[in-house]
Scaffold this active site. Structure first.
Site, PDB file in Angstrom:
ATOM      1  N   HIS A 288       0.838  -1.214   0.000  1.00  3.83           N
ATOM      2  CA  HIS A 288       0.000   0.000   0.000  1.00  3.83           C
ATOM      3  C   HIS A 288       0.870   1.261   0.000  1.00  3.83           C
ATOM      4  O   HIS A 288       0.556   2.238   0.684  1.00  3.83           O
ATOM      5  CB  HIS A 288      -0.941   0.012   1.220  1.00  3.83           C
ATOM      6  CG  HIS A 288      -2.031  -1.017   1.146  1.00  3.83           C
ATOM      7  ND1 HIS A 288      -3.231  -0.802   0.515  1.00  3.83           N
ATOM      8  CD2 HIS A 288      -2.097  -2.283   1.626  1.00  3.83           C
ATOM      9  CE1 HIS A 288      -3.999  -1.879   0.616  1.00  3.83           C
ATOM     10  NE2 HIS A 288      -3.324  -2.796   1.282  1.00  3.83           N
TER      11      HIS A 288
ATOM     12  N   ASP B 289      -0.727  -4.926   5.989  1.00  3.05           N
ATOM     13  CA  ASP B 289      -1.746  -5.776   5.357  1.00  3.05           C
ATOM     14  C   ASP B 289      -1.494  -5.974   3.862  1.00  3.05           C
ATOM     15  O   ASP B 289      -0.822  -5.178   3.214  1.00  3.05           O
ATOM     16  CB  ASP B 289      -3.144  -5.160   5.565  1.00  3.05           C
ATOM     17  CG  ASP B 289      -3.229  -3.760   4.984  1.00  3.05           C
ATOM     18  OD1 ASP B 289      -2.227  -3.015   5.099  1.00  3.05           O
ATOM     19  OD2 ASP B 289      -4.266  -3.408   4.402  1.00  3.05           O
ATOM     20  N   GLU B 290      -2.055  -7.064   3.345  1.00  3.48           N
ATOM     21  CA  GLU B 290      -2.171  -7.333   1.904  1.00  3.48           C
ATOM     22  C   GLU B 290      -0.864  -7.137   1.139  1.00  3.48           C
ATOM     23  O   GLU B 290      -0.822  -6.432   0.134  1.00  3.48           O
ATOM     24  CB  GLU B 290      -3.266  -6.429   1.309  1.00  3.48           C
ATOM     25  CG  GLU B 290      -4.627  -6.715   1.908  1.00  3.48           C
ATOM     26  CD  GLU B 290      -5.730  -5.857   1.322  1.00  3.48           C
ATOM     27  OE1 GLU B 290      -6.713  -6.436   0.880  1.00  3.48           O
ATOM     28  OE2 GLU B 290      -5.598  -4.609   1.342  1.00  3.48           O
ATOM     29  N   VAL B 291       0.178  -7.803   1.608  1.00  4.19           N
ATOM     30  CA  VAL B 291       1.485  -7.689   0.944  1.00  4.19           C
ATOM     31  C   VAL B 291       1.667  -8.890   0.025  1.00  4.19           C
ATOM     32  O   VAL B 291       1.689 -10.024   0.502  1.00  4.19           O
ATOM     33  CB  VAL B 291       2.607  -7.628   1.994  1.00  4.19           C
ATOM     34  CG1 VAL B 291       3.959  -7.529   1.297  1.00  4.19           C
ATOM     35  CG2 VAL B 291       2.376  -6.433   2.914  1.00  4.19           C
TER      36      VAL B 291
ATOM     37  N   GLU C 234      -2.186  -9.639   9.630  1.00  2.54           N
ATOM     38  CA  GLU C 234      -1.112 -10.408   8.986  1.00  2.54           C
ATOM     39  C   GLU C 234       0.196 -10.389   9.761  1.00  2.54           C
ATOM     40  O   GLU C 234       1.050 -11.254   9.579  1.00  2.54           O
ATOM     41  CB  GLU C 234      -0.853  -9.860   7.574  1.00  2.54           C
ATOM     42  CG  GLU C 234      -1.949 -10.179   6.579  1.00  2.54           C
ATOM     43  CD  GLU C 234      -2.951  -9.034   6.419  1.00  2.54           C
ATOM     44  OE1 GLU C 234      -3.331  -8.413   7.438  1.00  2.54           O
ATOM     45  OE2 GLU C 234      -3.375  -8.787   5.272  1.00  2.54           O
TER      46      GLU C 234
END
Ligand code: ACM
Length: 556
Positions: free
Chosen positions: A302, A365-367, A398
């Site tokens: 992000h 998050d969301e890596v 995460e």
């Protein structure tokens, strides 16, 4: 002692509530005669039939949100507030109590702001006063609790800390008509029902999150959000200050972050950012309303806005273009370059210096661009940077498998099949605490239903009832109750362009989450909440809040 304490259960309580001994005095519209007939009818019903337990919850005894621990309001007797009712504080009261008193006095009277009256410790309290008292030995109240005692000739709000007094005043405000929200209102006479309220929160963390990165939200609009949060006793505002689409906080040592990285937003609009002076102004505004600001700079993913501004943060040294879409997972800081950690140090140092609260949120998050090992080493290293600056780190779920300090907070968010990757329980096992923000209950950017124009639907559609009807203590099977620090409702802004959009999705669902965070489990029931919430329509309207008139609620 009123009947509520003498007869806590069963049909007698049914009758006593309908009679209204500690009932809906402040909000009743029925005439005396109709009331008397209703009492007789209710007595007959209640004497001939034992009320099932759930039926007790359908008729609220008050409309206070979040529901307090104990409310005993009498049917007869009231305290009358006129333009000359004094608000009284101790002669040696501190600045915070003075401010709370001034705001209360100003709310009660029309016209110019009014100061509270200070009285010496042994002096008699003037008649017909509302007194705000700090009592350091008041252990029942805890850090944020309070007691209210309304008699016909006096009102006393007491607490151990100013935060408790502030919340006592919010409760008092909800006992008064919505007209008190209009500053320009003409002179008026107000009444409070005689009775007692004792209250303290269930959880210490009662949060909301605003994503000001996908679309920028001007400072004044964030303050308005804080105003509504405070009314409902929420005490944490988490600001998601950087994402692929924009960087929103001035960092003196890295000016291109805002100059370039803050120059756009989803859809290609002009973006924007807060100067450090504006951020400080917000921190102080929020502090005065018992709201702690938690800044988040999401990383290592992000991060497109940062990568676009400083190419040394990418592994190939090439800056990507600015991004104005809504995909996720495509960007990452380069984990193997020292320049990345020098960058993180600059950010954390500057944020820590302007953030009095103990937390810095670094996302996580969301890596999708790092190996799992690279990711875990990155998280452990940035956690050390946060601790070096004297703060505790927060990260999204995460981060839990990393070797974290127990002082770090893990914010659980996943609610889909990938939830197994969000192993918050690992952090609970090492003695750490979890913030609950499950997407399918607390994500305020999910649509209410298929007709909602704004918002997304990937975590499901979330009605007001669905946001309300879950239990934090048992929500994650492997996370024990003692490891839950509280709840937080994020509002992601991919589809939100202006304040009225944010408010439409947040309210009333954020109010439901506020009750989950504050009220004891045995004080919560959907049927009761929706009836109380119905009374808040005129107040929200008077405050200028663009709330969604959900058909689930019998709005007034
Ligand atoms: C998140 O919703 N990616 C925390």
């Amino acid at each position: 002692m009123t009947l509520s304490l003498l007869f806590p259960v069963g049909s007698v309580r049914c009758a006593s509530r309908q009679i209204g001994l500690f009932g809906d005095v402040a909000f009743s519209r029925s005439s005396r005669r109709a009331g008397a007939m209703r009492i007789v009818a209710t007595l007959l019903v209640c004497l001939t039939m034992a009320a099932p337990v759930h039926a007790q919850r359908t008729a609220p005894t008050h409309a206070i949100i979040p529901a307090p621990q104990r409310v005993d309001l009498a049917r007869t007797g009231s305290f009358t507030i006129t333009d000359s009712t004094p608000v009284v504080i101790a002669a040696n009261a501190g600045e915070e109590v003075e401010r709370i008193g001034r705001r209360l006095a100003t709310m009660l009277g029309p016209g110019a702001p009014r100061a509270p009256r200070r009285i010496a410790a042994r002096a008699a309290v003037p008649p017909n006063a509302i007194q705000l008292v700090i009592d350091e030995d008041n252990d029942d109240a805890g850090a944020e609790g309070y007691q209210i005692d309304v008699r016909t000739g006096s009102v006393r709000i007491s607490a151990r800390e100013p935060a408790g007094l502030f919340y006592g005043v919010q409760t008092l405000r909800q006992l008064l008509p919505a007209s008190v929200e209009h500053r320009a209102a003409l002179s008026r006479t107000l009444t409070l029902p005689v009775g007692k309220i004792e209250d303290a929160p269930r959880y210490t963390w009662r949060g909301a999150m605003l994503d000001v990165a996908r679309h920028f939200l001007p400072l004044d609009d964030v303050k308005r959000y804080v105003d509504v949060m405070a009314l409902y006793k929420l005490n944490v505002l988490h600001l998601h200050l950087a994402d692929d689409q924009g960087w929103r906080i001035e960092i003196m040592s890295r000016p291109n972050l805002t100059r370039h990285g803050g120059s756009t937003q989803v859809g290609g609009g002009p973006g924007g950012f807060y100067t450090q002076a504006q951020y400080t102004e917000l921190v102080e505004y929020a502090q005065a309303r018992n709201v702690m600001i938690v800044p988040e700079i999401d990383m290592p993913g992000h991060t497109n806005a940062a990568l676009a501004s400083y190419p040394e943060l990418t592994c190939d040294g090439v800056a990507p273009p600015l991004y104005t879409g809504i995909r996720v997972g495509f960007s990452a800081l380069c984990p193997s370059k020292e320049s990345t950690y020098a960058f993180v140090e600059d950010i954390v140092r500057e944020l820590a210096a302007i953030t009095p609260g103990p937390y810095i949120h670094l996302g996580g998050d969301e890596v999708e661009k790092l190996t799992h090992t690279e990711y875990l080493r990155f998280i452990e290293r940035v956690e050390r940077i946060v601790r070096t600056e004297g703060k505790n780190m927060i990260g999204w779920g995460e981060i839990a498998p990393a070797n974290l300090d127990p002082g770090t907070l893990v914010q659980h968010w996943r609610s889909d099949a990938r939830a197994s990757r969000d192993s918050a329980y690992l952090h609970a096992e090492r003695g750490g605490m979890i913030i609950l923000s499950p997407g399918n209950r607390t994500y305020l950017d999910m649509k209410y239903d298929a007709n909602t124009i704004l918002g997304l639907r990937w975590a499901g559609m979330i009605s007001v009832e669905h946001a309300y009807s879950w239990e934090p203590a048992t929500f994650l099977a492997r996370v024990p109750e003692r490891a839950v620090i509280g709840v937080e409702a994020p509002l992601w802004s991919e589809t939100l362009e202006k304040r009225s959009d944010y408010e439409f999705l947040a309210f009333p669902r954020l109010i439901a989450i506020a009750e989950l965070g504050w009220s004891q489990r045995n004080k919560r029931a959907w049927s009761d909440f929706r009836t109380r919430l119905a009374e808040h329509g005129p107040r929200l309207q008077a405050m200028g809040v663009n709330f969604y008139r959900s058909p689930e609620i019998p709005w007034k």
